[in-house]
Design an enzyme around this catalytic site. Sequence first.
Site: not given
Length: 246
Positions: A8, A129
């Site tokens: 990330d 998500d």
Amino acid sequence: MLIIPAIDLRAGKCVRLVEGKLDQETVYSDDPVAMAVHWQEQGARWLHVVDLDGAFAGAPKNLDVISEILAAVKMPVQIGGGIRSLETVERLLELGATRVILGTAAILKPQMVSEACDKYGEAILVGIDGRNGRVAIEGWGMTVNKSTLELAKEIQDRGVQRVVFTDIRRDGTLQGPNLEATGELARATGLKVVASGGVSTADDLRAVKKLEHLGVDSVIIGKSLYAGTVTLKEALAIAAGEEAEA
């Protein structure tokens, strides 16, 4: 089952957040390219890269680092974060990405998902998500009135064949993945599912592997690798149906 280490990116560094919260950030490396090479050398066959700055801004912000990662590794890489135009999809694929993950675009620009699938086929994934069963978008900062299952069925009709499913409440927490929701998404749609969020231990990976027959064929692991609660060697052995050597 495929094990996919995660990188990330935020401000050019390799970080992990807890539940996507910027104020709960841990920096694990100032050199994401070296980290990508490290995972490759450890046996990873795929890599998952997310441009966190891009997810919050709505457009990629770490393209230079992403380009360097793609040039440095030989394994396939899937990339997400702030990808909300066909031009961005094309640019990332031209840079060497194997898969591109659309998230917010699946809610705000559904026709773009159709066009991307028509043009690029299986290179297009959608990131679903979920927060308490509802879809979260724009860097997880907004929850919309649509269930994760509803979105999965909609994008399936638009040509999507594979999704990355993340339970936000589990992401970066090391509390274990949401096995029930992950399995139900695969069972109800027939989509291939990449499980994401919460994997902490070898037992978590064994539990995800039990969903393989439903179509959960991959799992993304991030914080557990960086925190050392599971090793990549151990994860790969479990995924292959073998136990790591003592």
